[in-house]
Design a protein around this motif. Structure first.
Motif, short mmCIF file in Angstrom:
data_model
loop_
_atom_site.label_atom_id
_atom_site.label_comp_id
_atom_site.label_asym_id
_atom_site.label_seq_id
_atom_site.Cartn_x
_atom_site.Cartn_y
_atom_site.Cartn_z
N VAL A 36 0.86 -1.18 0.00
CA VAL A 36 0.00 0.00 0.00
C VAL A 36 0.90 1.24 0.00
O VAL A 36 1.88 1.30 0.75
CB VAL A 36 -0.89 -0.03 1.27
N ASP A 37 0.58 2.22 -0.85
CA ASP A 37 1.37 3.45 -0.91
C ASP A 37 1.42 4.15 0.45
O ASP A 37 0.43 4.12 1.19
CB ASP A 37 0.77 4.42 -1.93
N THR A 38 2.52 4.82 0.73
CA THR A 38 2.65 5.50 2.03
C THR A 38 1.63 6.64 2.18
O THR A 38 1.29 7.01 3.29
CB THR A 38 4.08 6.03 2.27
N ASP A 39 1.12 7.16 1.06
CA ASP A 39 0.03 8.15 1.11
C ASP A 39 -1.29 7.56 1.59
O ASP A 39 -2.20 8.30 1.98
CB ASP A 39 -0.25 8.70 -0.30
N SER A 40 -1.41 6.24 1.48
CA SER A 40 -2.69 5.59 1.76
C SER A 40 -2.66 4.79 3.05
O SER A 40 -3.62 4.12 3.39
CB SER A 40 -3.05 4.65 0.59
N TRP A 41 -1.55 4.87 3.77
CA TRP A 41 -1.41 4.14 5.03
C TRP A 41 -1.30 5.16 6.16
O TRP A 41 -0.44 6.03 6.12
CB TRP A 41 -0.16 3.27 5.01
N GLY A 42 -2.18 5.05 7.13
CA GLY A 42 -2.16 5.99 8.24
C GLY A 42 -1.91 5.31 9.57
O GLY A 42 -2.37 4.19 9.80
N ILE A 43 -1.19 5.99 10.42
CA ILE A 43 -1.02 5.56 11.81
C ILE A 43 -0.88 6.82 12.65
O ILE A 43 -0.27 7.80 12.20
CB ILE A 43 0.16 4.58 11.97
N GLY A 44 -1.51 6.80 13.82
CA GLY A 44 -1.47 7.99 14.67
C GLY A 44 -2.19 9.17 14.02
O GLY A 44 -1.93 10.32 14.34
N GLY A 45 -3.11 8.89 13.08
CA GLY A 45 -3.89 9.95 12.46
C GLY A 45 -3.19 10.64 11.29
O GLY A 45 -3.75 11.57 10.69
N GLU A 46 -1.98 10.18 10.97
CA GLU A 46 -1.20 10.78 9.87
C GLU A 46 -0.85 9.74 8.83
O GLU A 46 -0.69 8.56 9.17
CB GLU A 46 0.16 11.24 10.41
N THR A 47 -0.61 10.18 7.61
CA THR A 47 -0.12 9.23 6.62
C THR A 47 1.36 8.94 6.91
O THR A 47 2.07 9.75 7.52
CB THR A 47 -0.23 9.79 5.19
N VAL A 48 1.80 7.79 6.43
CA VAL A 48 3.22 7.43 6.59
C VAL A 48 4.10 8.44 5.84
O VAL A 48 5.19 8.78 6.30
CB VAL A 48 3.47 5.99 6.12
N THR A 49 3.61 8.94 4.71
CA THR A 49 4.36 9.97 3.96
C THR A 49 4.64 11.17 4.87
O THR A 49 5.78 11.67 4.91
CB THR A 49 3.54 10.43 2.74
N GLU A 50 3.61 11.65 5.57
CA GLU A 50 3.79 12.78 6.48
C GLU A 50 4.78 12.46 7.61
O GLU A 50 5.64 13.27 7.95
CB GLU A 50 2.44 13.18 7.11
N ARG A 51 4.63 11.25 8.19
CA ARG A 51 5.50 10.87 9.31
C ARG A 51 6.97 10.82 8.89
O ARG A 51 7.84 11.19 9.67
CB ARG A 51 5.12 9.51 9.86
#
Lengths: 66, 66, 66, 66, 66, 66
Positions: free
Chosen positions: C47-62
């Protein structure tokens, strides 16, 4: 080798009906794509009407609705 | 951060066996891909043998088969 | 007969790593529950990092985070 | 037309709370993407704490942990 | 209201074949359980042969096997 | 610790929209059930309109429909 997951509300589907869903889904994969039935897995999951939503409401609420 | 979903037939897996599956699946993601175990989720779902099909038959039917 | 679904972020897992996940997950089900490996299916989904969230944020943002 | 699947540990979520999750998830898809609520399905699945793992441990073990 | 998820290896299924799977799976739910087709969702997901395992091997490996 | 999976048709959702879905779904679990956002995972999967069916038809067909 396909994997089919069927989710339905828990409203009394019988063992015979589940067997018919499994047979039908397996045949469909064989007929349309030539898949091997021996390794085709079908998993049916029943979900309480309190836990299934459509149109923003639970199915329990909709069944009561007027 | 991975998510692992393990579906098995409901045939008496014990709490110890489930704990072993969870530990093993988490270790696998750490060892192979260097994933962080702290955010690795493993969810085990058990499905009645009437609701699990393979080869176009339910597991209940296969267990009775000759 | 088990079905295992592994979801990971798409970040360059190699064919060798995926093969190791498949072998490892299958062995786990055999070792812990005595399942038949011949009908054990493992499906890996990236799954693209734009489409995976944890802690309310996308992995791209993290990944960009400070 | 979206499909949303919410998996949580089985720890006493009430019918009201499930209805709130279904309403909230449907509204989210309408607000963010303009989806049609009438065909938005939300399915909530509750999983025993013995069958849910995080950090390589079951939730049952973590709750006991010191 | 049912939800059907069909996972297959990505090996050139055509739009016509996918449409046939969707029609067939929907008809199956209508015929066996009397479900409403208007709210029956079928989602087909194709997975690379490197990411699909059976018998502990990827499908890519099996296709090469002797 | 919840896991949320959102499946939508692939029709140009932006990174901002996906981030909004992830934030919104995480907030929903925190607000309704008091879940810990740090271990709440949200995975968005986009599916081609050829592979998504409703009412027995693919979304591609419905979009063309009269």
């Amino acid at each position: 080798m396909p994997y089919v997951n069927i989710k339905i509300t828990r409203e009394g589907a019988t063992a015979q009906q589940k067997a018919a869903l499994i047979r039908g889904a397996t045949d469909l994969l064989v007929d349309v794509l030539g898949k091997n039935p021996a390794t085709t897995i079908v998993v049916i999951e029943e979900v309480d009407t309190d836990s299934w939503g459509i149109g923003g409401e639970t199915v329990t609420e909709r069944r009561k609705g007027v």
